[in-house]
Design an enzyme around this catalytic site. Structure first.
Site: not given
Ligand code: NAD
Length: 497
Positions: A149, A176, A226, A281, A383
């Site tokens: 996303f 999504e 992820s 990220c 994270e």
């Protein structure tokens, strides 16, 4: 209400699926649309369309494929603001940040425009008497991409421009959570004149992902998301005979040496830690000042900056960061801040109570700063993917470097220093794939390649750039003999000259 469609074989189609996901404006919490959670049968249709487009596309001279790419580049450039608005509407990032995302995606399209040169092979004349040998790279066939996303336009652009430039056809499964930007770019791709079926988009969740991973006609899968899902995609995809590159999560450290300019280091940490609300990220989520004096000076610079962060909706031109992507993610990030307090970290700036004026139901979290975080705390190990910066004090450069080297993630890292020796040792020895020296977010440009180390990547190829060309092609080496004089009789020994 925005009802997102699939795109199969050049047609935008409504999904027949009975399942759908809700789309929200993260600044207001209002539902704005619906995305279909498509069926495995719809993925099959997309793969069939990609297969049908393949022979003509794969055999087209690369220069002709590049001409479509040049048109696409021009269209993305001229519609950058529309794409950025579609990104912000569902992701929540500020307009300028979204424009930056489009620009970085565009640069991969620009790189893909050079595909005739990139596919040039190697030739050796006279490897034997009248024997020549050449090697070149050929497309794999139908390939797929599964994207996260946080960069709804850029990460797909890391994948399909290069894949299709190499002669493959593509099936994309976007996130999504914010699928609409992909469709704005898809329409531009079609306008550029690419043949129908070269790019197909199927929206969905695990059902479509699993269908991709098990589909016999999909030859390779690019994944970004992820780490647990990256690992799953890699192991399942490779078990089914596919080539897979799966990029995962991160925990990026920035070492601040005692000789660094503290004001510049703090500015760098603000952008890298809180830009895009920390949902990158390559965000820096851990600052590692070396020595207590450095740590005190850094906190003194950082705290007022974090307190005065301008947080607002993407429509607010002054906003430096926006809301988080979803209510669930907002709650998760707030939970991490609670955990940090419980675990004994020193909460210098608390973002938990933040409300953006006029946006009471938005998924905002204020900028948060922890000091004296230790390496056994969950806020250090995991994270968070939010506007939360942890300061871990190190007593020496060696302690700082070792901390980074033993962390499970190895995506990006940075060092701020004026000492060339320290900088060079860091670049040489640190166990991380992308390293910045006085550069806080060292995302490689499009003609290099992007990829972390350790559990930030599964597979052997980094993404886009020269590594992308290698990933989306396979090597063929041809040995030819002309004139056709093959001598008398069979030869049973291994051929040598
Ligand atoms: P995510 O892993 O939840 O989702 C990524 C994709 O996987 C989506 O398309 C999603 O539909 C699909 N997916 C989710 N759960 C699945 C399941 N159980 N089975 C099969 N498919 C599933 O990631 P996200 O929350 O969308 O994105 C944020 C993550 O992505 C962060 O961890 C971030 O670090 C990472 N990321 C990494 C990079 C990189 O280059 N290394 C770049 C951007 C984002």
């Amino acid at each position: 209400m925005n009802r997102v469609q699939n795109a199969i074989g050049g047609e935008r189609t409504d999904s027949a699926s009975k399942r759908a996901g809700a789309l929200f404006n993260p600044a207001t919490g209002e539902q704005t649309g619906e995305v279909p959670l498509s069926t495995a049968a719809e993925l099959d249709d997309a793969v069939a369309a990609a297969r049908a487009a393949l022979p003509e596309w794969a055999n087209m001279p690369p220069l002709k494929r590049a001409r479509f790419m040049f048109k696409f580049k021009h269209l993305v450039e001229t519609h950058a603001a529309d794409i950025a608005r579609a990104i912000s509407a569902e992701h929540g990032k500020t307009h300028d940040d979204a424009l930056g995302e489009v620009q970085r995606g565009l640069e991969v399209i620009e790189f893909a425009c050079g595909i005739p040169s990139l596919l040039k092979g190697e030739f050796s004349r006279n490897v034997g008497p009248n024997v020549d040998s050449y090697a070149d790279r050929q497309p794999l066939g139908v390939v797929a991409g599964i994207t996260p996303f946080n960069f709804p336009a850029m990460v797909p652009l890391w994948m399909y421009p290069l894949a299709v430039a190499c002669g493959n056809t593509f099936v994309l499964k976007p996130s999504e959570k914010d699928p609409s930007a992909v469709m704005v770019v898809y329409d531009l791709f079609q306008q550029a004149g690419f043949p129908d079926g070269v790019l197909n988009v199927v929206h969905g969740d695990k059902e479509v992902v699993d269908a991709i991973l098990h589909h016999k006609d999909i030859k390779a899968v690019s994944f970004v998301g992820s780490t647990p899902i990256a690992e799953y995609v890699y192991s399942t995809g490779t078990a089914n005979g596919k080539r897979v590159q799966a990029l995962g999560g991160a925990k990026n450290h920035m070492v601040v040496m005692p000789d660094a300019d503290m004001s510049k280091a703090a500015d760098a940490l603000m952008g890298a830690g809180y830009g895009s609300a920390g949902e990158r990220c390559m965000a820096i989520s851990v600052a590692v000042p070396v020595g207590d004096e450095t740590a005190d000076a850094l906190i003194e610079e950082l705290a007022p900056r974090v307190r005065s962060l301008k947080i607002g909706a993407a429509s607010d031109p002054d906003a430096e960061m926006g809301p988080l992507v979803s209510k669930a993610h907002q709650q998760k990030v707030l939970g991490y801040i609670d955990a940090g307090v419980q675990e004994g970290a020193d909460l210098v700036v608390d973002g938990r109570g933040f409300k953006a004026q006029g946006f009471d139901d938005g998924y905002f979290v204020g900028g948060t700063l922890f000091d004296r975080v230790s390496t056994d705390m969950s806020i250090y190990k995991e994270e968070i993917f939010g506007p939360v910066l942890s300061v871990v004090r190190a007593d020496s450069y060696e302690t700082a470097a070792n901390m980074i080297n033993v962390h499970e993630y190895g995506n990006g890292t940075a060092i701020f220093t004026r000492d060339g020796n320290a900088a060079r040792a860091f670049a040489d020895q640190i166990e991380v794939g992308m390293v910045g020296i006085n550069v806080p977010i060292p995302v490689p440009v499009a003609y290099h390649s992007f990829g972390g180390w350790k559990r930030s990547i599964f597979g052997d190829h980094a993404i886009y750039g020269p590594e992308g060309v290698r990933f989306y092609t396979r090597l063929k080496t041809v040995t030819t003999r002309w004139p056709e004089d093959i001598g008398a009789g069979a030869v049973y020994t291994f051929p040598t000259i």
